[in-house]
Design a protein around this motif. Sequence first.
Motif, PDB file in Angstrom:
ATOM      1  N   ILE A 120      11.188  -9.258  -1.818  1.00 40.70           N
ATOM      2  CA  ILE A 120      11.219  -7.749  -1.733  1.00 40.70           C
ATOM      3  C   ILE A 120      12.910  -7.425  -2.168  1.00 40.70           C
ATOM      4  O   ILE A 120      13.530  -8.609  -2.176  1.00 40.70           O
ATOM      5  CB  ILE A 120      11.070  -7.417  -0.250  1.00 40.70           C
ATOM      6  N   SER A 121      13.266  -6.388  -2.174  1.00 43.08           N
ATOM      7  CA  SER A 121      14.574  -5.755  -1.949  1.00 43.08           C
ATOM      8  C   SER A 121      14.952  -4.882  -0.960  1.00 43.08           C
ATOM      9  O   SER A 121      13.674  -3.972  -0.483  1.00 43.08           O
ATOM     10  CB  SER A 121      14.910  -5.231  -3.455  1.00 43.08           C
ATOM     11  N   THR A 122      16.114  -4.783  -0.703  1.00 44.07           N
ATOM     12  CA  THR A 122      16.408  -3.936   0.602  1.00 44.07           C
ATOM     13  C   THR A 122      17.400  -3.054  -0.023  1.00 44.07           C
ATOM     14  O   THR A 122      18.281  -3.456  -0.584  1.00 44.07           O
ATOM     15  CB  THR A 122      16.704  -4.704   2.163  1.00 44.07           C
ATOM     16  N   PHE A 123      17.862  -2.037   0.664  1.00 46.87           N
ATOM     17  CA  PHE A 123      18.676  -0.949   0.328  1.00 46.87           C
ATOM     18  C   PHE A 123      19.122  -0.227   1.742  1.00 46.87           C
ATOM     19  O   PHE A 123      18.381   0.065   2.200  1.00 46.87           O
ATOM     20  CB  PHE A 123      18.295   0.181  -0.576  1.00 46.87           C
ATOM     21  N   ARG A 124      20.574   0.029   1.536  1.00 48.10           N
ATOM     22  CA  ARG A 124      21.306   0.585   2.727  1.00 48.10           C
ATOM     23  C   ARG A 124      21.206   1.995   2.271  1.00 48.10           C
ATOM     24  O   ARG A 124      20.918   2.500   1.331  1.00 48.10           O
ATOM     25  CB  ARG A 124      22.428   0.064   3.017  1.00 48.10           C
ATOM     26  N   GLY A 125      21.654   2.813   3.448  1.00 49.31           N
ATOM     27  CA  GLY A 125      21.887   4.062   3.333  1.00 49.31           C
ATOM     28  C   GLY A 125      20.650   4.980   3.416  1.00 49.31           C
ATOM     29  O   GLY A 125      19.448   4.686   3.401  1.00 49.31           O
ATOM     30  N   PRO A 126      20.956   6.520   3.345  1.00 51.14           N
ATOM     31  CA  PRO A 126      19.703   7.309   3.710  1.00 51.14           C
ATOM     32  C   PRO A 126      18.776   7.078   2.414  1.00 51.14           C
ATOM     33  O   PRO A 126      19.179   6.496   1.029  1.00 51.14           O
ATOM     34  CB  PRO A 126      20.416   8.757   3.325  1.00 51.14           C
ATOM     35  N   HIS A 127      17.493   7.214   2.882  1.00 52.64           N
ATOM     36  CA  HIS A 127      16.282   6.995   1.849  1.00 52.64           C
ATOM     37  C   HIS A 127      16.488   5.368   1.373  1.00 52.64           C
ATOM     38  O   HIS A 127      15.743   4.884   0.370  1.00 52.64           O
ATOM     39  CB  HIS A 127      16.673   7.615   0.507  1.00 52.64           C
ATOM     40  N   GLY A 128      17.137   4.472   2.136  1.00 50.57           N
ATOM     41  CA  GLY A 128      16.967   3.072   2.089  1.00 50.57           C
ATOM     42  C   GLY A 128      15.794   2.501   2.659  1.00 50.57           C
ATOM     43  O   GLY A 128      14.845   3.123   3.010  1.00 50.57           O
ATOM     44  N   GLY A 129      15.565   1.210   2.655  1.00 56.31           N
ATOM     45  CA  GLY A 129      14.631   0.419   3.171  1.00 56.31           C
ATOM     46  C   GLY A 129      14.370  -0.785   2.333  1.00 56.31           C
ATOM     47  O   GLY A 129      15.154  -1.223   1.748  1.00 56.31           O
ATOM     48  N   ALA A 130      12.973  -1.014   2.195  1.00 62.82           N
ATOM     49  CA  ALA A 130      12.440  -1.986   1.832  1.00 62.82           C
ATOM     50  C   ALA A 130      11.426  -1.728   0.451  1.00 62.82           C
ATOM     51  O   ALA A 130      10.580  -0.912   0.681  1.00 62.82           O
ATOM     52  CB  ALA A 130      11.803  -3.173   2.700  1.00 62.82           C
ATOM     53  N   VAL A 131      11.525  -2.296  -0.499  1.00 62.80           N
ATOM     54  CA  VAL A 131      10.409  -2.237  -1.524  1.00 62.80           C
ATOM     55  C   VAL A 131      10.286  -3.650  -2.255  1.00 62.80           C
ATOM     56  O   VAL A 131      10.699  -4.793  -2.127  1.00 62.80           O
ATOM     57  CB  VAL A 131      10.821  -1.438  -2.766  1.00 62.80           C
TER      58      VAL A 131
ATOM     59  N   SER B  72       1.030  -1.271  -0.005  1.00 65.62           N
ATOM     60  CA  SER B  72       0.090   0.060  -0.054  1.00 65.62           C
ATOM     61  C   SER B  72       0.671   1.385   0.061  1.00 65.62           C
ATOM     62  O   SER B  72       0.642   2.222   0.160  1.00 65.62           O
ATOM     63  CB  SER B  72      -0.556   0.219   1.138  1.00 65.62           C
ATOM     64  N   GLY B  73       2.147   0.982  -0.507  1.00 67.95           N
ATOM     65  CA  GLY B  73       3.086   2.080  -0.167  1.00 67.95           C
ATOM     66  C   GLY B  73       2.860   3.327  -1.100  1.00 67.95           C
ATOM     67  O   GLY B  73       2.955   3.382  -2.216  1.00 67.95           O
ATOM     68  N   LYS B  74       2.598   4.272  -0.150  1.00 69.18           N
ATOM     69  CA  LYS B  74       2.744   5.651  -0.669  1.00 69.18           C
ATOM     70  C   LYS B  74       4.118   5.880  -1.059  1.00 69.18           C
ATOM     71  O   LYS B  74       4.573   6.724  -1.954  1.00 69.18           O
ATOM     72  CB  LYS B  74       2.259   6.624   0.428  1.00 69.18           C
ATOM     73  N   SER B  75       5.154   5.467  -0.168  1.00 76.49           N
ATOM     74  CA  SER B  75       6.452   5.890  -0.256  1.00 76.49           C
ATOM     75  C   SER B  75       7.342   4.555  -1.110  1.00 76.49           C
ATOM     76  O   SER B  75       6.838   3.492  -0.913  1.00 76.49           O
ATOM     77  CB  SER B  75       7.228   6.045   0.858  1.00 76.49           C
ATOM     78  N   ASP B  76       8.034   4.939  -1.906  1.00 72.83           N
ATOM     79  CA  ASP B  76       8.859   3.856  -2.549  1.00 72.83           C
ATOM     80  C   ASP B  76       9.645   3.001  -1.698  1.00 72.83           C
ATOM     81  O   ASP B  76       9.563   1.679  -1.563  1.00 72.83           O
ATOM     82  CB  ASP B  76      10.029   4.597  -3.459  1.00 72.83           C
ATOM     83  N   CYS B  77      10.476   3.434  -0.748  1.00 70.68           N
ATOM     84  CA  CYS B  77      11.283   2.603   0.183  1.00 70.68           C
ATOM     85  C   CYS B  77      11.046   2.869   1.657  1.00 70.68           C
ATOM     86  O   CYS B  77      10.825   3.948   2.117  1.00 70.68           O
ATOM     87  CB  CYS B  77      12.863   2.993  -0.043  1.00 70.68           C
ATOM     88  N   CYS B  78      10.601   1.808   2.362  1.00 68.85           N
ATOM     89  CA  CYS B  78      10.102   1.936   3.467  1.00 68.85           C
ATOM     90  C   CYS B  78      11.171   1.404   4.494  1.00 68.85           C
ATOM     91  O   CYS B  78      11.446   0.142   4.406  1.00 68.85           O
ATOM     92  CB  CYS B  78       8.916   1.280   3.513  1.00 68.85           C
ATOM     93  N   PRO B  79      11.950   2.164   5.535  1.00 69.23           N
ATOM     94  CA  PRO B  79      12.699   1.604   6.577  1.00 69.23           C
ATOM     95  C   PRO B  79      12.205   0.837   7.492  1.00 69.23           C
ATOM     96  O   PRO B  79      11.003   0.959   7.530  1.00 69.23           O
ATOM     97  CB  PRO B  79      13.291   3.190   7.029  1.00 69.23           C
ATOM     98  N   SER B  80      13.186  -0.042   8.001  1.00 67.65           N
ATOM     99  CA  SER B  80      12.798  -0.902   9.207  1.00 67.65           C
ATOM    100  C   SER B  80      12.034  -0.166  10.259  1.00 67.65           C
ATOM    101  O   SER B  80      11.152  -0.656  11.056  1.00 67.65           O
ATOM    102  CB  SER B  80      13.757  -1.842   9.418  1.00 67.65           C
ATOM    103  N   SER B  81      12.279   0.945  10.373  1.00 63.90           N
ATOM    104  CA  SER B  81      11.920   1.775  11.720  1.00 63.90           C
ATOM    105  C   SER B  81      10.668   2.107  11.406  1.00 63.90           C
ATOM    106  O   SER B  81       9.742   2.151  12.508  1.00 63.90           O
ATOM    107  CB  SER B  81      12.879   3.272  11.857  1.00 63.90           C
ATOM    108  N   ARG B  82      10.197   2.421  10.262  1.00 63.42           N
ATOM    109  CA  ARG B  82       8.752   3.003   9.999  1.00 63.42           C
ATOM    110  C   ARG B  82       7.838   1.683  10.044  1.00 63.42           C
ATOM    111  O   ARG B  82       6.755   1.491  10.876  1.00 63.42           O
ATOM    112  CB  ARG B  82       8.585   3.481   8.600  1.00 63.42           C
ATOM    113  N   LEU B  83       8.198   0.495   9.469  1.00 66.88           N
ATOM    114  CA  LEU B  83       7.596  -0.724   9.586  1.00 66.88           C
ATOM    115  C   LEU B  83       7.716  -1.243  11.088  1.00 66.88           C
ATOM    116  O   LEU B  83       6.365  -1.611  11.402  1.00 66.88           O
ATOM    117  CB  LEU B  83       8.399  -1.874   8.826  1.00 66.88           C
TER     118      LEU B  83
END
Lengths: 138, 138
Positions: free
Chosen positions: A53-64, A18-29
């Motif tokens: 899913i894919s995950t990405f590190r660094g700023p604006h990282g997270g899962a998609v 339901s992602g409004k955002s592209d990448c969702c960090p673990s903190s938000r989840l």
Amino acid sequence: MQSCRFAFAVHVMAVLASGKSDCCPSSRLAQTVNTNPVVIRRLLIELQDAGLISTFRGPHGGAVLKRKPEKVTLREIHSAVDQGNVFGTHPNEPSQECPVGKRIGKVMLRIQNRANRALERELEKMTLADVLRELRKG
Amino acid sequence: MQSCRFAFAVHVMAVLASGKSDCCPSSRLAQTVNTNPVVIRRLLIELQDAGLISTFRGPHGGAVLKRKPEKVTLREIHSAVDQGNVFGTHPNEPSQECPVGKRIGKVMLRIQNRANRALERELEKMTLADVLRELRKG
DNA sequence: TTAAAAAGTAACAAAGTCTGTTACAAATCA
DNA sequence: TGATTTGTAACAGACTTTGTTACTTTTTAA
């Protein structure tokens, strides 16, 4: 107790879908699931290993999500995070002198397999898109 | 770990069904399962509550089947000794501010119910008599 | 009536599992 | 270079499960 990993995983996948955002960090989840980010990250690793899913590190990282919700079945989510046995087996080897004890292991394995497959068949019928629909219905 | 109560229960029921003896004491059942008699007695109480066996105290006491093996399904044995949820739910309430968190509980319950019923349907197809046949086949 | 045999039950120990937590390393981006 | 995020290890706390001991209750039979 029973593991709540599948419930957490469906929740996480639903948020990503339901992602409004592209990448969702673990903190938000972690906030929406109401648990610790490390718990989520451990889940994300398993979902990633399963190719969901894919995950990405660094700023604006997270899962998609890697696929559209219609293409993700609940069976895939389940088998990604839950080892697949509906019930356990004898922890200690039964008596080999008893005719039942000698062979019950193999028979229980067959029963287990049938039960596991029945569960998988049912979960295969439901997709992440169905979950999103149900969420909207309320 | 997963509970092995269902495996133990099927084992016990199979021994009672292949019964050369009328009444089988917990000590003998414990030997073939390879566990402690008290563990067996705790199982027997649940099987008795489910109406599958009767137990008798005193000398020559023990457990006996109340029905013919053809009339006992694995679903009955399973629901007698295992509380019926295939997987667990959120231990902590999810965030009520997140639209997913707010409604995921109900959706997961529906998924759980479908999964539980699928498992029950499969176990309903198998009887204790089938188990005995499989045991003889080897 | 008494002794033996068995289930029923309570209490606890030991091991295992699961979630949650802290801390830190590795990677990535601005 | 600093901030952000995942990846990862280590550990604590709670809970579950099996197994064990000990005791009470019931029943049978000598």
